[in-house]
Design a protein around this motif. Structure first.
Motif, PDB file in Angstrom:
ATOM      1  N   VAL A   1       0.906  -1.069  -0.064  1.00 42.43           N
ATOM      2  CA  VAL A   1      -0.004  -0.120  -0.084  1.00 42.43           C
ATOM      3  C   VAL A   1       0.928   1.210   0.092  1.00 42.43           C
ATOM      4  CG1 VAL A   1      -1.646   1.505   1.248  1.00 42.43           C
ATOM      5  CG2 VAL A   1      -1.980  -0.993   0.940  1.00 42.43           C
ATOM      6  N   PHE A   2       1.812   1.386   0.860  1.00 45.35           N
ATOM      7  CA  PHE A   2       2.684   2.515   1.022  1.00 45.35           C
ATOM      8  C   PHE A   2       3.665   2.720  -0.082  1.00 45.35           C
ATOM      9  CE2 PHE A   2       1.366   2.091   5.562  1.00 45.35           C
ATOM     10  CZ  PHE A   2       0.829   3.470   5.688  1.00 45.35           C
ATOM     11  N   GLN A   3       4.118   1.731  -0.786  1.00 46.71           N
ATOM     12  CA  GLN A   3       4.904   1.677  -1.910  1.00 46.71           C
ATOM     13  C   GLN A   3       3.969   2.218  -3.073  1.00 46.71           C
ATOM     14  OE1 GLN A   3       8.045   1.897  -1.845  1.00 46.71           O
ATOM     15  NE2 GLN A   3       8.958  -0.091  -1.731  1.00 46.71           N
ATOM     16  N   PHE A   4       2.803   1.796  -3.163  1.00 49.01           N
ATOM     17  CA  PHE A   4       1.920   2.286  -4.422  1.00 49.01           C
ATOM     18  C   PHE A   4       1.712   3.774  -4.045  1.00 49.01           C
ATOM     19  CE2 PHE A   4      -2.308   2.835  -6.072  1.00 49.01           C
ATOM     20  CZ  PHE A   4      -2.284   2.320  -7.185  1.00 49.01           C
ATOM     21  N   ILE A   5       1.461   4.233  -3.176  1.00 55.73           N
ATOM     22  CA  ILE A   5       1.404   5.612  -2.720  1.00 55.73           C
ATOM     23  C   ILE A   5       2.522   6.259  -3.323  1.00 55.73           C
ATOM     24  CG2 ILE A   5       0.784   7.344  -1.250  1.00 55.73           C
ATOM     25  CD1 ILE A   5      -0.882   5.439   0.421  1.00 55.73           C
ATOM     26  N   SER A   6       3.838   5.889  -2.668  1.00 56.25           N
ATOM     27  CA  SER A   6       4.773   6.318  -2.829  1.00 56.25           C
ATOM     28  C   SER A   6       5.331   6.507  -4.517  1.00 56.25           C
ATOM     29  CB  SER A   6       6.304   5.471  -2.249  1.00 56.25           C
ATOM     30  OG  SER A   6       7.459   6.351  -2.636  1.00 56.25           O
ATOM     31  N   ALA A   7       5.150   5.460  -5.108  1.00 59.50           N
ATOM     32  CA  ALA A   7       5.109   5.446  -6.754  1.00 59.50           C
ATOM     33  C   ALA A   7       4.211   6.205  -7.415  1.00 59.50           C
ATOM     34  CB  ALA A   7       4.835   4.241  -7.107  1.00 59.50           C
ATOM     35  N   LEU A   8       3.029   6.541  -6.864  1.00 62.34           N
ATOM     36  CA  LEU A   8       1.957   7.434  -7.621  1.00 62.34           C
ATOM     37  C   LEU A   8       2.552   8.990  -7.390  1.00 62.34           C
ATOM     38  CD1 LEU A   8      -1.649   6.069  -6.401  1.00 62.34           C
ATOM     39  CD2 LEU A   8      -0.405   5.954  -8.783  1.00 62.34           C
ATOM     40  N   ALA A   9       3.122   9.076  -5.978  1.00 73.41           N
ATOM     41  CA  ALA A   9       3.629  10.527  -5.875  1.00 73.41           C
ATOM     42  C   ALA A   9       4.920  10.721  -6.811  1.00 73.41           C
ATOM     43  CB  ALA A   9       4.035  10.503  -4.264  1.00 73.41           C
TER      44      ALA A   9
ATOM     45  N   PHE B   1       8.928  -4.366  -5.220  1.00 77.86           N
ATOM     46  CA  PHE B   1       8.008  -5.335  -5.815  1.00 77.86           C
ATOM     47  C   PHE B   1       6.864  -4.186  -6.453  1.00 77.86           C
ATOM     48  CE2 PHE B   1       3.901  -7.895  -6.009  1.00 77.86           C
ATOM     49  CZ  PHE B   1       4.492  -8.715  -6.723  1.00 77.86           C
ATOM     50  N   VAL B   2       6.526  -3.240  -5.826  1.00 74.49           N
ATOM     51  CA  VAL B   2       5.672  -2.337  -6.427  1.00 74.49           C
ATOM     52  C   VAL B   2       6.438  -1.153  -7.384  1.00 74.49           C
ATOM     53  CG1 VAL B   2       3.758  -0.973  -5.856  1.00 74.49           C
ATOM     54  CG2 VAL B   2       3.806  -2.903  -4.753  1.00 74.49           C
ATOM     55  N   MET B   3       7.202  -0.709  -6.475  1.00 73.53           N
ATOM     56  CA  MET B   3       8.142   0.481  -7.116  1.00 73.53           C
ATOM     57  C   MET B   3       8.624   0.287  -8.344  1.00 73.53           C
ATOM     58  SD  MET B   3       8.731   3.550  -6.149  1.00 73.53           S
ATOM     59  CE  MET B   3       8.415   3.885  -4.416  1.00 73.53           C
ATOM     60  N   ALA B   4       9.246  -0.893  -8.630  1.00 72.11           N
ATOM     61  CA  ALA B   4      10.199  -1.040  -9.831  1.00 72.11           C
ATOM     62  C   ALA B   4       9.117  -1.129 -11.148  1.00 72.11           C
ATOM     63  CB  ALA B   4      10.854  -2.238  -9.823  1.00 72.11           C
ATOM     64  N   PRO B   5       8.172  -1.968 -10.961  1.00 71.30           N
ATOM     65  CA  PRO B   5       6.995  -2.028 -12.166  1.00 71.30           C
ATOM     66  C   PRO B   5       6.239  -0.773 -12.378  1.00 71.30           C
ATOM     67  CG  PRO B   5       6.308  -3.433 -10.471  1.00 71.30           C
ATOM     68  CD  PRO B   5       7.671  -3.022 -10.221  1.00 71.30           C
TER      69      PRO B   5
ATOM     70  N   GLY C   1      13.391   2.363 -12.604  1.00 68.75           N
ATOM     71  CA  GLY C   1      12.687   1.169 -12.711  1.00 68.75           C
ATOM     72  C   GLY C   1      13.325  -0.179 -13.325  1.00 68.75           C
ATOM     73  N   VAL C   2      13.823   0.025 -14.418  1.00 69.89           N
ATOM     74  CA  VAL C   2      14.542  -1.200 -15.169  1.00 69.89           C
ATOM     75  C   VAL C   2      15.717  -1.470 -14.190  1.00 69.89           C
ATOM     76  CG1 VAL C   2      15.558  -1.871 -17.039  1.00 69.89           C
ATOM     77  CG2 VAL C   2      13.432  -0.317 -17.293  1.00 69.89           C
ATOM     78  N   ILE C   3      16.490  -0.741 -13.686  1.00 63.69           N
ATOM     79  CA  ILE C   3      17.632  -0.823 -12.925  1.00 63.69           C
ATOM     80  C   ILE C   3      17.169  -1.675 -11.728  1.00 63.69           C
ATOM     81  CG2 ILE C   3      19.376   0.116 -11.479  1.00 63.69           C
ATOM     82  CD1 ILE C   3      19.685   2.246 -13.815  1.00 63.69           C
ATOM     83  N   MET C   4      16.021  -1.111 -10.932  1.00 65.85           N
ATOM     84  CA  MET C   4      15.740  -2.141  -9.994  1.00 65.85           C
ATOM     85  C   MET C   4      15.231  -3.444 -10.334  1.00 65.85           C
ATOM     86  SD  MET C   4      13.084   0.487  -7.768  1.00 65.85           S
ATOM     87  CE  MET C   4      13.701   2.141  -7.359  1.00 65.85           C
ATOM     88  N   VAL C   5      14.683  -3.569 -11.387  1.00 74.78           N
ATOM     89  CA  VAL C   5      14.381  -4.996 -11.823  1.00 74.78           C
ATOM     90  C   VAL C   5      15.703  -5.745 -12.111  1.00 74.78           C
ATOM     91  CG1 VAL C   5      13.343  -6.342 -13.560  1.00 74.78           C
ATOM     92  CG2 VAL C   5      12.116  -4.257 -12.848  1.00 74.78           C
ATOM     93  N   SER C   6      16.617  -4.932 -12.750  1.00 74.44           N
ATOM     94  CA  SER C   6      17.838  -5.748 -13.102  1.00 74.44           C
ATOM     95  C   SER C   6      18.797  -6.104 -11.694  1.00 74.44           C
ATOM     96  CB  SER C   6      18.788  -4.799 -13.779  1.00 74.44           C
ATOM     97  OG  SER C   6      18.029  -4.569 -15.176  1.00 74.44           O
ATOM     98  N   PHE C   7      18.481  -5.136 -10.816  1.00 68.40           N
ATOM     99  CA  PHE C   7      19.325  -5.589  -9.358  1.00 68.40           C
ATOM    100  C   PHE C   7      18.326  -6.617  -8.728  1.00 68.40           C
ATOM    101  CE2 PHE C   7      19.880  -4.515  -4.919  1.00 68.40           C
ATOM    102  CZ  PHE C   7      21.378  -4.547  -4.805  1.00 68.40           C
TER     103      PHE C   7
END
Length: 575
Positions: A22-30, A136-140, A287-293
């Motif tokens: 939930v909080f990662q989703f809100i952070s990503a929207l921001a 998990f939420v932030m990268a995509p 986001g792509v770098i996070m996924v790669s990491f």
């Protein structure tokens, strides 16, 4: 195995995971909303010199940014709490599983490898759980949401995304693909380092006695160098990966500025929109770098999860009966009925056709040449191993059908190599029975002929004992181990060559005290010195894993050639 392990342990902390999402989703929207606000300030506020609009939108940007920071902190806290809890649970389960292993499973895995699996390997899984929960939420959302927002800003420059993202993914796949086998080899090298280090610390006296310090240093240096080279190869791939990502990102930004500048010059794009597009490009790449990491961490964690899973899935050869017997109808008795034992993978049994018994209060000695199977035989009594043929009965019950805790409470074992734990003399003695009083401890020490040297210590029972008992002599360590078994108050005492470090006088006093103070306790004694077992009620003679004689000392001297040879070989020593 990795997915199974994470699901098994993370599912217990689903409220924390929901909070993370939930909080990662809100952070990503921001994060996705901020570039649009930035574009509005430039396009609407700066272009029209509307200071009020700039202040109003700027304050709103500050609020959104602070909200993003707070949400990220909360999400990270929840993720860390869940990941640390998972690590704790896995380590506890691995420890519990290893504690139930027989010596067969411990030897199969190796002590060094089991330590690595419960420390370094669990840490790898724990780190993946931590990073996976936060990304998990932030990268995509940054990658996919950034693409959507960028396309909405200006479709004319979107082809840059279509080129840079696939190039970035191809580079990541090529580099990460080479890391996977290296991670597996790396864990094996850590196992080897731990094994060598453990051997050198445990056998430090032998190393020094044979002046092998230089050789052992070279052996450790070789293993350490191999680990360093492998780590250097893995590190070089890391070093290559992130500059490669930055190169692709910077080239993409240059392309945006170049082609975007032409669009601004032609009046097709506003300056604020161009800045927002650049920020979205950065977010997409991030986001792509996070996924790669994550893709880098997953193979290493997968190797570690496989190794941890091997321990958790390993079945102990000592199966605990579901409704094990807790009542022993003939307490204090031990019976071997046509016993046979074969080590896994061995071509021939090490014990066969063993049949004898010990009644309550009797002393039964076991003698034989080196390798005759004496230690293996008595290890069958407390179920350190299980027989592969025949039956071992304690108290009239087959040990395989007895409740393990109830069985162990009736047996006091003094191993061939006595081991003391870090703590005090009192804590080591109470290892056998936690509620023992000080008087009972002193009484056990008196029987074990250890009272004098303990009383001479400055702190008596509270004197410190180093790990393994390395701050006391071998004879003192052996007597403390005997006292610990006595504090346990067992019905059966098993001594595996437990008097070898004692001088003849101390040995004789100790045996006299044992026979005098514990007349109702059955004693099974493995001995090398014949002088220690001449007064035994029964002596069992082993040769080549078979019982070649049984009787009293006088009977065997008169009738058994093997026993007579043992006695004659020690006459000079015992005289």
């Amino acid at each position: 195995m990795l997915g199974k392990l994470l699901f098994r342990y993370l599912s217990k902390y689903w409220p924390l995971l929901v909070g993370v999402l939930v909080f990662q989703f809100i952070s990503a929207l921001a994060a996705l909303y901020l570039p649009r606000l930035n574009a509005d300030i430039i396009n609407e506020g700066v272009a029209t010199a509307d200071t009020a609009y700039i202040w109003r939108t700027g304050v709103w940007m500050l609020v959104v940014s602070l909200g993003q920071i707070v949400c990220s902190v909360i999400a990270t806290y929840f993720a860390a709490k869940a990941a640390m809890s998972v690590g704790r649970d896995i380590r506890s389960d691995v420890f519990a599983r290893v504690s139930g292993f027989s010596e067969r499973e411990v030897s199969q895995f190796g002590a060094g490898s089991l330590i690595t699996r419960n420390t370094n390997d669990v840490q790898q899984v724990q780190m993946l759980a931590m990073m996976g929960a936060t990304m998990f939420v932030m990268a995509p959302m940054l990658a996919i949401g950034g693409i959507i927002m960028a396309v909405q800003q200006d479709v004319g420059l979107s082809w840059l995304i279509g080129v840079s993202v696939p190039v970035l993914l191809i580079a990541a796949v090529l580099v990460i693909g080479r890391m996977v086998p290296l991670f597996r080899r790396n864990q094996g090298k850590i196992d080897e380092i731990n094994r060598i280090m453990r051997e050198q610390l445990t056998g430090v006296r032998v190393v020094r006695a044979f002046v092998r310090e230089r050789v052992e240093e070279q052996r450790f240096r070789g293993a350490n160098t191999d680990l360093m080279k492998l780590g250097r190869n893995i590190g070089s791939l890391f070093v290559l990966l992130f500059p490669l990502f930055m190169l692709i990102l910077n080239v993409t930004v240059v392309g945006v500025i170049w082609f975007g500048g032409l669009e601004v010059q032609n009046g097709n794009v506003e300056v604020g929109t161009l800045f927002a597009f650049m920020q979205y490009i950065g977010q997409i790449m991030g986001g792509v770098i996070m996924v790669s990491f994550m893709a880098i961490m997953i193979p290493r964690a997968a190797v570690s999860a496989e190794r941890v899973g091997e321990v958790l899935d390993a079945e102990s050869s000592l199966e605990r009966p579901e409704d094990g017997a807790t009542d022993f109808p003939v307490p204090g008795t031990v019976m071997f009925e046509n016993v046979e034992f074969t080590y896994p993978g061995a071509d021939a049994p090490v014990l066969q056709n063993i049949s004898f018994g010990a009644e309550r209060g009797e002393t039964v000695a076991i003698v034989g040449s080196t390798g005759a199977g004496k230690t293996t035989l008595i290890s069958l009594v407390p179920r350190l191993f299980d027989v592969t043929g025949g039956v071992v009965r304690v108290g009239g019950v087959d040990v395989r059908e007895a409740d393990m805790d109830a069985l162990w409470k009736t047996i006091g074992l003094v191993p061939q190599r006595p081991f003391l734990f870090t703590g005090t003399i009192a804590s080591n003695l109470r290892y056998g029975r936690s509620d023992a009083t000080d008087e009972e401890l002193w009484h056990a020490l008196e029987i074990a002929q250890a009272k004098d040297f303990v009383a001479e210590m400055p702190e008596g029972l509270e004197s410190r004992i180093a790990q393994g008992g390395t701050n006391v002599s071998g004879g003192q360590r052996q007597r403390l181990a005997i006292a610990r078994a006595l504090v346990h108050q067992p019905q059966i005492l098993v001594f595996d060559d437990s008097f070898s470090a004692l001088d003849l006088t101390t040995d004789a006093r100790l045996r006299q005290a044992l026979w005098r103070e514990l007349p109702q306790v059955t004693k099974i004694v493995v001995a090398q010195r014949v002088s220690t077992i001449t007064d035994a009620d029964r002596i069992v003679v082993l040769e080549g894993g078979e019982m070649v004689g049984v009787g009293t000392h006088d009977e065997l001297v008169a009738s058994n050639d093997t026993y007579r040879e043992i006695v004659e070989s020690q006459l000079g020593v015992d005289a």
